[in-house]
Write a protein that holds these residues in place. Sequence first.
Motif, PDB file in Angstrom:
ATOM      1  N   SER A 163       0.762  -1.117   0.051  1.00 17.74           N
ATOM      2  CA  SER A 163      -0.097   0.060  -0.141  1.00 17.74           C
ATOM      3  C   SER A 163       0.881   1.168  -0.062  1.00 17.74           C
ATOM      4  CB  SER A 163      -0.839   0.079   1.318  1.00 17.74           C
ATOM      5  OG  SER A 163      -1.841  -1.103   1.081  1.00 17.74           O
ATOM      6  N   GLU A 164       1.878   1.171   0.853  1.00 17.79           N
ATOM      7  CA  GLU A 164       2.720   2.339   0.919  1.00 17.79           C
ATOM      8  C   GLU A 164       3.482   2.577  -0.378  1.00 17.79           C
ATOM      9  OE1 GLU A 164       5.149   1.843   4.416  1.00 17.79           O
ATOM     10  OE2 GLU A 164       3.553   2.395   5.581  1.00 17.79           O
ATOM     11  N   LEU A 165       3.998   1.534  -1.054  1.00 20.49           N
ATOM     12  CA  LEU A 165       4.437   1.760  -2.522  1.00 20.49           C
ATOM     13  C   LEU A 165       3.534   2.153  -3.554  1.00 20.49           C
ATOM     14  CD1 LEU A 165       6.820  -1.568  -2.536  1.00 20.49           C
ATOM     15  CD2 LEU A 165       7.472   0.841  -2.377  1.00 20.49           C
ATOM     16  N   GLU A 166       2.439   1.846  -3.283  1.00 23.49           N
ATOM     17  CA  GLU A 166       1.261   2.202  -4.234  1.00 23.49           C
ATOM     18  C   GLU A 166       0.890   3.592  -4.396  1.00 23.49           C
ATOM     19  OE1 GLU A 166      -1.599  -0.854  -3.751  1.00 23.49           O
ATOM     20  OE2 GLU A 166      -0.980  -1.981  -5.387  1.00 23.49           O
ATOM     21  N   GLN A 167       1.248   4.212  -2.926  1.00 25.83           N
ATOM     22  CA  GLN A 167       0.468   5.373  -2.516  1.00 25.83           C
ATOM     23  C   GLN A 167       0.845   6.685  -3.831  1.00 25.83           C
ATOM     24  OE1 GLN A 167       1.382   6.436   1.381  1.00 25.83           O
ATOM     25  NE2 GLN A 167       0.241   8.143   1.364  1.00 25.83           N
ATOM     26  N   ASP A 168       2.294   6.548  -4.011  1.00 32.79           N
ATOM     27  CA  ASP A 168       2.421   7.931  -4.669  1.00 32.79           C
ATOM     28  C   ASP A 168       2.892   7.509  -6.376  1.00 32.79           C
ATOM     29  OD1 ASP A 168       2.608   9.591  -2.600  1.00 32.79           O
ATOM     30  OD2 ASP A 168       4.547   8.880  -2.030  1.00 32.79           O
ATOM     31  N   GLN A 169       2.318   6.338  -6.586  1.00 29.17           N
ATOM     32  CA  GLN A 169       2.448   5.814  -7.886  1.00 29.17           C
ATOM     33  C   GLN A 169       1.952   6.681  -8.847  1.00 29.17           C
ATOM     34  OE1 GLN A 169       5.235   4.179  -8.133  1.00 29.17           O
ATOM     35  NE2 GLN A 169       4.534   2.428  -9.423  1.00 29.17           N
ATOM     36  N   PRO A 170       0.756   7.384  -8.859  1.00 23.27           N
ATOM     37  CA  PRO A 170       0.324   8.185 -10.201  1.00 23.27           C
ATOM     38  C   PRO A 170       1.349   9.341 -10.147  1.00 23.27           C
ATOM     39  CG  PRO A 170      -1.503   7.728  -8.396  1.00 23.27           C
ATOM     40  CD  PRO A 170      -0.137   7.068  -7.824  1.00 23.27           C
ATOM     41  N   ALA A 171       1.852  10.000  -9.199  1.00 24.90           N
ATOM     42  CA  ALA A 171       2.573  11.005  -9.210  1.00 24.90           C
ATOM     43  C   ALA A 171       4.114  10.579 -10.037  1.00 24.90           C
ATOM     44  CB  ALA A 171       2.945  11.832  -8.011  1.00 24.90           C
ATOM     45  N   ARG A 172       4.573   9.511  -9.824  1.00 29.71           N
ATOM     46  CA  ARG A 172       5.593   8.952 -10.253  1.00 29.71           C
ATOM     47  C   ARG A 172       5.593   8.909 -11.429  1.00 29.71           C
ATOM     48  NH1 ARG A 172       5.679   5.464  -5.806  1.00 29.71           N
ATOM     49  NH2 ARG A 172       7.181   6.114  -4.041  1.00 29.71           N
ATOM     50  N   LYS A 173       4.561   8.173 -12.116  1.00 32.49           N
ATOM     51  CA  LYS A 173       4.218   8.032 -13.560  1.00 32.49           C
ATOM     52  C   LYS A 173       4.126   9.004 -14.363  1.00 32.49           C
ATOM     53  CE  LYS A 173       1.757   3.587 -12.674  1.00 32.49           C
ATOM     54  NZ  LYS A 173       0.451   2.996 -12.563  1.00 32.49           N
ATOM     55  N   GLU A 174       3.916  10.182 -13.977  1.00 37.08           N
ATOM     56  CA  GLU A 174       4.078  11.436 -14.521  1.00 37.08           C
ATOM     57  C   GLU A 174       5.238  12.147 -14.338  1.00 37.08           C
ATOM     58  OE1 GLU A 174       1.585  13.108 -16.149  1.00 37.08           O
ATOM     59  OE2 GLU A 174       0.091  11.488 -15.667  1.00 37.08           O
ATOM     60  N   GLN A 175       6.141  12.063 -13.502  1.00 35.15           N
ATOM     61  CA  GLN A 175       7.456  12.742 -13.135  1.00 35.15           C
ATOM     62  C   GLN A 175       8.601  11.737 -13.673  1.00 35.15           C
ATOM     63  OE1 GLN A 175       7.299  14.262  -9.414  1.00 35.15           O
ATOM     64  NE2 GLN A 175       5.501  15.317  -9.621  1.00 35.15           N
ATOM     65  N   TYR A 176       8.376  10.439 -13.235  1.00 35.26           N
ATOM     66  CA  TYR A 176       9.368   9.527 -13.330  1.00 35.26           C
ATOM     67  C   TYR A 176       8.917   8.247 -13.935  1.00 35.26           C
ATOM     68  CZ  TYR A 176      11.393  13.147 -10.075  1.00 35.26           C
ATOM     69  OH  TYR A 176      11.640  14.215  -9.339  1.00 35.26           O
ATOM     70  N   PRO A 177       8.701   8.280 -15.029  1.00 37.48           N
ATOM     71  CA  PRO A 177       7.976   6.907 -15.760  1.00 37.48           C
ATOM     72  C   PRO A 177       8.767   5.671 -15.324  1.00 37.48           C
ATOM     73  CG  PRO A 177       8.398   8.241 -17.561  1.00 37.48           C
ATOM     74  CD  PRO A 177       8.734   9.097 -16.106  1.00 37.48           C
TER      75      PRO A 177
END
Length: 469
Positions: free
Chosen positions: A154-168
Amino acid sequence: MENDEGKTNPNGEANGVLPATSETLTQPLFRPLSAANIEELETSELESLCLSCHENGVTRLLLTKIPMFRDIIVISFHCPHCGNSNNEIQENSPTQTDGVEYTVAINEPTDLNRLVVKANHALLKIPSLEFEIPPGTQKGSINTLEGFIQMSISELEQDQPARKEQYPEIAAKIDDFIKRLSSILKVETPFNIVIDDPSGNSFVESKTGVGIEGSTDDKLSVKRYKRSEEQDKQLGIIDTSTKGESSDNIPSAHTLETGGVESSTSIRDEVMSFGTECPNCQMPAETNMKLVDIPHFKEVVLMALNCDYCGHKSNEIKSGSGISDKGKKIELRITDPTDLSRDILKSETASMYIPELEFEVKPGTLGGRFSTIEGILTSIKEQLAGANPFVTGDASSGSKMAEFIKKLDEVIKGQKLNIHIILDDPAGNSYLQNLYAPDEDPEMKILEYDRTFEQNDDLGLNDIKTEDY
């Protein structure tokens, strides 16, 4: 945060404050948690600021004791406005003398149902995945092994949307790792989970419900170890100005006899007392300490505590002569009920094994004990028979526990004979009374042996330098 001063509940008591009655003053602060008494345990409630929506939520505090472990504080926060919640535990125990490492073999999904107390300083790792939960990244908590893995996902998935935009590219690698972490929950391939806690305040459930620290659980191994100097510094318990002093702060026999005593009167005849804190209720108590010379053995330091507030009693033994040159293994065959009255000294470094019952007490579990065989077995029985939330919730485990306690009770009552008590002490500081002394006891075997490198390492002897000082 709003000021709650002066607010009262419908009973006219201040919010978050337990009434100071004579009953609450005499009850231990930390009471065992079990299904039978869960409704009787008091919780304190405090209004707290929610860091998510900045409205006031409620923090609940529960002071409880985990049987065969120690006192903990369970902290639970919930915000009714945004639904934010957080749970954690805090140990109410000082850093232990040794660190502890638990290794759990996971062969099937049910193995992930073990309950775990993970302290703040504990490291949880899955070596096959090269995955670690470092100390401090997840606060101290009680959970199952599966729960800790799910929390990490859950903690790894938490910021994935932002990472996909900034650091795909990084987000893609994390997605791949989340899939690998999720797949191990199916346990298609066996793997190990390791919990390494240098503070010694973590705990892992034994599925067998028999023995102490999972000694009869073939999927759980427990190793206690001496901390390194770096680990002591990380825990904040080392003082370079006093390097080399004993962490136990217990004087040696020579120090007790001569240090600071100007008269020639031997301190062996005196009982020394010093103030301490009761480990059960945290009220002021007094520990008595006396040097005792055991015939045909050696000198030991006997320490006893009796709390006037809650009635808690404890005793502990420390060797007065340091570590022996060789380890010692003592085997006694009990052939008569009178053998149960033999004196026994189990040092904190000794293991005790009853092969006929497949029962083992690991080193460091009971601490140092000086009693009779009947007394030490009764003490073990009382610990195992106490309310244990890690056992009583499982019917099969509970039946195993009841069956084992019945067998142990038969031994204590002298109804089950021809069993063996085996003491194995690498430090050589344990003792079983020889009824035929100074002649050999026909029912007792004593073997002195050279310690292995690992045993010397556990005793901290490999780190001692005696040259080039």
